[in-house]
Design an enzyme around this catalytic site. Structure first.
Site, mmCIF file in Angstrom:
data_model
loop_
_atom_site.group_PDB
_atom_site.id
_atom_site.type_symbol
_atom_site.label_atom_id
_atom_site.label_comp_id
_atom_site.label_asym_id
_atom_site.label_seq_id
_atom_site.Cartn_x
_atom_site.Cartn_y
_atom_site.Cartn_z
ATOM 1 N N GLU A 18 43.390 1.680 -17.370
ATOM 2 C CA GLU A 18 42.118 2.165 -16.826
ATOM 3 C C GLU A 18 41.917 1.640 -15.407
ATOM 4 O O GLU A 18 42.016 0.445 -15.178
ATOM 5 C CB GLU A 18 40.982 1.676 -17.726
ATOM 6 C CG GLU A 18 39.615 1.987 -17.197
ATOM 7 C CD GLU A 18 38.514 1.351 -18.030
ATOM 8 O OE1 GLU A 18 38.672 1.245 -19.257
ATOM 9 O OE2 GLU A 18 37.518 0.960 -17.433
ATOM 10 N N CYS A 64 42.994 -0.903 -21.728
ATOM 11 C CA CYS A 64 41.727 -0.237 -21.431
ATOM 12 C C CYS A 64 40.825 -0.931 -20.440
ATOM 13 O O CYS A 64 39.635 -0.853 -20.562
ATOM 14 C CB CYS A 64 40.896 -0.181 -22.687
ATOM 15 S SG CYS A 64 41.182 1.218 -23.670
ATOM 16 N N LYS A 81 19.436 0.754 -35.199
ATOM 17 C CA LYS A 81 20.258 1.733 -34.484
ATOM 18 C C LYS A 81 19.605 3.113 -34.539
ATOM 19 O O LYS A 81 19.413 3.768 -33.518
ATOM 20 C CB LYS A 81 21.644 1.788 -35.127
ATOM 21 C CG LYS A 81 22.513 2.906 -34.610
ATOM 22 C CD LYS A 81 23.710 3.135 -35.538
ATOM 23 C CE LYS A 81 24.528 4.317 -35.084
ATOM 24 N NZ LYS A 81 25.200 4.082 -33.796
ATOM 25 N N ARG A 118 21.462 -0.327 -40.848
ATOM 26 C CA ARG A 118 21.444 0.004 -39.415
ATOM 27 C C ARG A 118 20.145 0.701 -38.996
ATOM 28 O O ARG A 118 20.141 1.602 -38.158
ATOM 29 C CB ARG A 118 22.663 0.863 -39.049
ATOM 30 C CG ARG A 118 23.959 0.069 -39.004
ATOM 31 C CD ARG A 118 25.126 0.956 -38.619
ATOM 32 N NE ARG A 118 25.405 1.947 -39.653
ATOM 33 C CZ ARG A 118 26.074 3.078 -39.457
ATOM 34 N NH1 ARG A 118 26.541 3.350 -38.259
ATOM 35 N NH2 ARG A 118 26.280 3.928 -40.436
ATOM 36 N N GLU A 119 19.029 0.258 -39.585
ATOM 37 C CA GLU A 119 17.735 0.888 -39.281
ATOM 38 C C GLU A 119 17.414 0.836 -37.779
ATOM 39 O O GLU A 119 16.865 1.789 -37.227
ATOM 40 C CB GLU A 119 16.608 0.178 -40.048
ATOM 41 C CG GLU A 119 16.654 0.347 -41.557
ATOM 42 C CD GLU A 119 17.503 -0.730 -42.250
ATOM 43 O OE1 GLU A 119 18.372 -1.343 -41.585
ATOM 44 O OE2 GLU A 119 17.301 -0.945 -43.457
ATOM 45 N N HIS A 160 34.831 8.183 -19.222
ATOM 46 C CA HIS A 160 33.490 7.832 -19.684
ATOM 47 C C HIS A 160 32.431 8.717 -19.035
ATOM 48 O O HIS A 160 31.277 8.693 -19.418
ATOM 49 C CB HIS A 160 33.181 6.367 -19.358
ATOM 50 C CG HIS A 160 34.084 5.423 -20.081
ATOM 51 N ND1 HIS A 160 34.030 5.251 -21.446
ATOM 52 C CD2 HIS A 160 35.092 4.631 -19.662
ATOM 53 C CE1 HIS A 160 34.947 4.377 -21.817
ATOM 54 N NE2 HIS A 160 35.616 3.990 -20.748
ATOM 55 N N ILE A 169 46.441 9.849 -22.789
ATOM 56 C CA ILE A 169 46.518 8.550 -23.479
ATOM 57 C C ILE A 169 46.601 8.730 -24.999
ATOM 58 O O ILE A 169 46.882 7.780 -25.725
ATOM 59 C CB ILE A 169 45.337 7.654 -23.057
ATOM 60 C CG1 ILE A 169 45.261 7.560 -21.539
ATOM 61 C CG2 ILE A 169 45.429 6.259 -23.647
ATOM 62 C CD1 ILE A 169 46.540 7.084 -20.849
ATOM 63 N N ARG A 210 25.031 0.467 -30.664
ATOM 64 C CA ARG A 210 26.385 0.728 -31.165
ATOM 65 C C ARG A 210 26.896 -0.380 -32.076
ATOM 66 O O ARG A 210 26.768 -1.549 -31.760
ATOM 67 C CB ARG A 210 27.348 0.872 -29.995
ATOM 68 C CG ARG A 210 28.135 2.151 -30.017
ATOM 69 C CD ARG A 210 29.236 2.090 -29.012
ATOM 70 N NE ARG A 210 30.476 1.849 -29.707
ATOM 71 C CZ ARG A 210 31.217 2.803 -30.250
ATOM 72 N NH1 ARG A 210 30.845 4.060 -30.162
ATOM 73 N NH2 ARG A 210 32.342 2.522 -30.868
ATOM 74 N N LYS A 266 31.356 -8.627 -22.090
ATOM 75 C CA LYS A 266 31.466 -9.284 -23.385
ATOM 76 C C LYS A 266 30.768 -10.639 -23.420
ATOM 77 O O LYS A 266 30.870 -11.425 -22.498
ATOM 78 C CB LYS A 266 32.943 -9.500 -23.728
ATOM 79 C CG LYS A 266 33.528 -8.410 -24.598
ATOM 80 C CD LYS A 266 35.033 -8.412 -24.516
ATOM 81 C CE LYS A 266 35.611 -9.776 -24.784
ATOM 82 N NZ LYS A 266 36.032 -9.979 -26.166
HETATM 83 N N1 GLN Z 1 45.485 6.353 -28.060
HETATM 84 C C1 GLN Z 1 44.095 6.040 -28.096
HETATM 85 C C2 GLN Z 1 43.286 7.252 -27.673
HETATM 86 O O1 GLN Z 1 43.702 7.961 -26.839
HETATM 87 C C3 GLN Z 1 43.769 4.884 -27.205
HETATM 88 C C4 GLN Z 1 42.316 4.515 -27.272
HETATM 89 C C5 GLN Z 1 41.977 3.265 -26.512
HETATM 90 O O2 GLN Z 1 42.727 2.825 -25.685
HETATM 91 N N2 GLN Z 1 40.844 2.683 -26.778
HETATM 92 O O3 GLN Z 1 42.189 7.480 -28.135
HETATM 93 ZN ZN ZN Z 2 42.044 3.018 -23.553
#
Ligand code: GLN
Ligand code: ZN
Length: 760
Positions: A669, A647, A19, A16-17, A698, A435, A519, A116
């Site tokens: 989300e 998500c 990165k 991973r140089e 985020h 969550i 990443r 994606k």
């Molecule tokens: N339960 C996981 C968390 O809270 C859910 C993560 C996710 O949805 N990517 O980290």
């Molecule tokens: Zn999530």
């Protein structure tokens, strides 16, 4: 003689140089010259790794992603990122991530949208178009790499993203029609090809992967227009398609005026005959015979049996390559030190895949005898895997074939069980929850690392984790949340954590694959039949529950997400592996229920990621994926409340299938899209409970009480207040406690305000 080539090589480096160099540059720990030197060394290494090929890709190396590189090449960076007195690479990083090394707050801009790359877990920065978009050629980066390659005597084949796919991946930021840009884009491509020809280049690879997706007539027409113009260039074009079948675009792809076509025969093997009929006999046909999307060895003998007759017909018109760029697999298996030897013998990463390619080409060109040793070693590995007890477990297979539809159905319909659950849980209107994960502090990471390195023993580790749980539960009590979680301190990754406790999984040390920018992810490998030897989360959840009178949610990762974030075995359908996972997680669900846990959340963060490229195939996938979820979740009694979490906010096109999963509550989300998601509920009456995220995890920003109340009020216009939950968008593990506490405190206050407002 058949020609071997490669469509693209991983650029991250086997350690991973890239990165680490990028991240150092962004933190101003190295200068740009050093970053450039590291990149040049990586390219050199990667060309050496590919030296045995007849043609080697150049231009596939990228500092962030190949689509952004194309925007750069075509002079189409968003205006906001181009700053005076700033060099080109810094502008490029601003487009990628909103800021470059040493940018002042005032220089930061909003980053380009990321999405994606087809059905992979790789993400690219979406090109932006508007009425003023103009293209111009910026070849410095590409010419520099070509120059390096020539000095190193690489047999160069430049790789560029095609004009039609480029336009189709972009987004018009106003009401302009992006396809209308084709006319002014094409001259830039013509100019580029001219330039490459002047460099003495014979072949260029132009990637047009959208040919494996559903195209309407204007896009099909765009292909004809584009390649009619590019045909005039004095250079040979290899048109590359990959990731799927051509189907209704097959004739189009075969008839475009190019000099060769690359077909992904891992995915489109069935189409070969048709392509052979359709393709003019002066064109090269490149077959992608080695899977560029997984880590399994190719069955060389079986491949040869199939290839030899094709080679007889096509002779030197036949080229061989991996199915797609090797970007999607780890670099070098020989890096691994801890992998079980037998399992290692079944695998091939990028470097090994190219060796397989070489063996196949030699067998065709010089006869099987010339590579008899390689072939028999390969045959042995294939047989060992086919027959291994590590792969096949009769009990698991039996359990899967015994599954019946009833196992995926709750005893009563949602309204009846909701009443039972309401009585048992006694939650207020607009109940609050999170969550699952809470901040993963430096201490938590250190404890996990110390345990992994043997610096603390299992008992010490357990005590330390209990301390973390205690602290997390106390904070949630103080905040006044209604449904608590244990905080997931013991989990480094939501898939790996479960994989390590299930049979059938294997883990690498260096199996990194680029996800976006710097990443990387290290997907587990599902090697064999999956089962759950013992309970995985019961002790922890029970311990957490013992600390509070409020309901403690059990937290699990769902079967579809485990599947979609792993390298999956290729000797049975994905749906079969998914059902094995479903049974394993179902066992855990039932044990949690047995242990008195009243609410169980099964995360399906990656359900959407498994959608096939063609919409016409969505239903088949959603059928088995949601079935697997129902088998996992729905064996519980009415009084047990099942939650799921997803998500992403693009939810609209699969809402009916998600509803059919029949989770009592779904958290999702939404906050970044300003509850845009909720529009779908105008048409579709979601029958169960829903928690649209009101806190964008985020962002470091603390959402205000008012903003969260406003978002929930929007939600309450579409969904009855009795069925709404208040929660963040996703887990909180990447945030700090100093952010999480005020944000959740506001969230609880918002819920109080709402419940007063909506109380009848
Ligand atoms: N339960 C996981 C968390 O809270 C859910 C993560 C996710 O949805 N990517 O980290
Ligand atoms: Zn999530």
């Amino acid at each position: 003689m058949t020609t071997t080539h490669n469509l693209g090589f991983p650029r991250i480096g086997k350690n991973r140089e890239l990165k680490f160099a990028l991240e150092k540059y962004w933190k101003q720990e190295i200068f740009q010259v050093e970053l450039q030197q590291i990149a040049a060394r990586l390219r050199q290494q990667h060309w050496q790794d590919q030296a045995a090929l007849d043609l080697v890709p150049v231009g596939d190396f990228s500092f962030y992603d190949q689509v952004l590189d194309t925007s750069f090449l075509l002079g189409n960076l968003p205006k906001r990122v181009v700053q005076n007195n700033s060099n080109a690479l810094d502008n490029y990083f601003r487009a990628a991530r909103g800021r470059s090394a040493g940018d002042l707050e005032s220089q930061c801009v909003h980053a380009g949208e990321m999405t994606k790359w087809f059905d992979t877990n790789y993400h690219y920065i979406v090109p932006e178009f508007d009425k003023e978009t103009q293209f111009s050629l910026h070849t410095e980066r590409l010419l520099q790499q070509l120059e390096e390659a020539k000095q190193q005597e690489v047999k160069v084949k430049p790789v560029i993203l095609g004009p039609v796919t480029y336009l189709s991946l972009g987004k018009a930021k106003d009401d302009s029609d992006k396809l209308a840009l084709l006319e002014q884009l094409l001259p830039v491509y013509v100019q580029l090809l001219q330039l490459l020809a002047e460099q003495g280049i014979e072949w260029v690879q132009i990637d047009e992967p959208i040919l494996v997706t559903e195209l309407n007539e204007s896009w099909q027409q765009a292909f004809k227009q584009a390649y009619a113009q590019l045909e005039t260039s004095p250079i040979n074009i290899l048109l590359a398609t990959y990731f799927g079948q051509l189907k209704e675009n097959l004739t189009l792809a075969c008839q475009l005026p190019v000099n060769g076509l690359h077909l992904d025969t891992i995915n489109a093997k069935d189409e070969l005959d048709q392509v052979l009929t359709c393709l003019a006999d002066d064109k090269v046909l490149s077959l992608g015979i080695i899977n560029g999307r997984n880590i399994w060895k190719t069955d060389l003998l079986a491949t040869l049996d199939w290839l030899e007759p094709i080679h007889k017909t096509l002779q030197e018109r036949l080229w061989l390559a991996p199915s797609c760029s090797l970007l999607h697999v780890p670099v070098d298996l020989n890096n691994e030190q801890d992998l079980d030897e037998t399992i290692q013998s079944w695998l091939a990463f990028a470097v090994q895949k190219l060796t397989e390619l070489e063996t196949l080409a030699k067998a065709l060109n010089e006869g099987r005898d010339s590579v008899s040793q390689q072939l028999s070693a390969n045959a042995e590995a294939i047989k060992s895997r086919q027959q291994s007890k590590r792969v096949h477990d009769a009990t698991v297979k039996q359990r899967v074939s015994d599954i019946d539809e009833a196992m995926g159905q709750r005893d009563s319909a949602y309204p009846q069980r909701a009443a039972i659950q309401a009585k048992r849980l006694e939650l207020p209107l607009f109940p609050t929850t999170t969550i699952g994960s809470f901040p993963q502090t430096i201490e938590i990471r250190k404890t996990r690392r110390d345990y992994r390195l043997g610096l603390i023993n299992a008992h010490q580790y357990q005590l330390a984790m209990q301390e973390e749980i205690k602290n997390c539960v106390r904070e949630q009590e103080l905040l006044g949340l209604d449904v608590l979680v244990h905080g997931e301190a013991e989990r480094n990754d939501m898939v790996e954590y479960f994989g390590q406790q299930l049979t059938g999984f294997s883990f690498t040390q260096f199996g990194w694959v680029q996800s976006y920018g710097s990443r990387c992810v290290k997907p587990p490998i599902i090697v064999g039949d999956v089962s759950r030897p013992t309970a995985m989360t019961v002790d922890t959840t029970q311990y957490a529950q013992s600390l509070s009178n409020k309901p403690m949610k059990g937290m699990l990762t769902g079967p579809v997400t485990i599947l979609n974030w792993s390298f999956v075995r290729d000797d049975q359908p994905r749906s079969a592996t998914c059902l094995q996972l479903a049974l394993a997680i179902r066992d855990e669900v039932l044990d949690l229920e047995q242990a008195g846990i009243q609410i169980i959340q099964i995360d399906e963060a990656a359900l959407r990621e498994g959608l096939p490229l063609r919409q016409s195939q969505w239903k088949a996938y959603l059928d088995w994926a949601t079935y697997a979820f129902r088998i996992t979740a729905n064996g519980v009694r009415d009084e047990t409340q099942i939650h799921t979490h997803m998500c992403y906010s693009e939810f609209n096109d699969i809402i009916a299938e998600i509803a059919a999963m029949d989770a009592d509550v779904i958290t999702i989300e939404t906050s970044r899209s300003d509850m845009e998601l909720l529009d779908v509920f105008d048409q579709f009456a979601y029958p169960n409970e829903i928690g649209p995220g009101v806190y964008d995890i985020h962002s470091p920003n603390i959402p205000s009480i008012d903003s969260m109340v406003a978002l929930m009020e929007k939600a309450a216009q579409r969904i009855p207040a009795q069925r709404l939950w208040v929660n963040p968008d996703c887990g909180l593990k990447t945030r700090g406690w100093d952010e999480v506490k005020p944000a959740l405190s506001n969230m609880v206050a918002a819920s109080k305000l709402l419940s007063e407002r909506y109380q009848r």
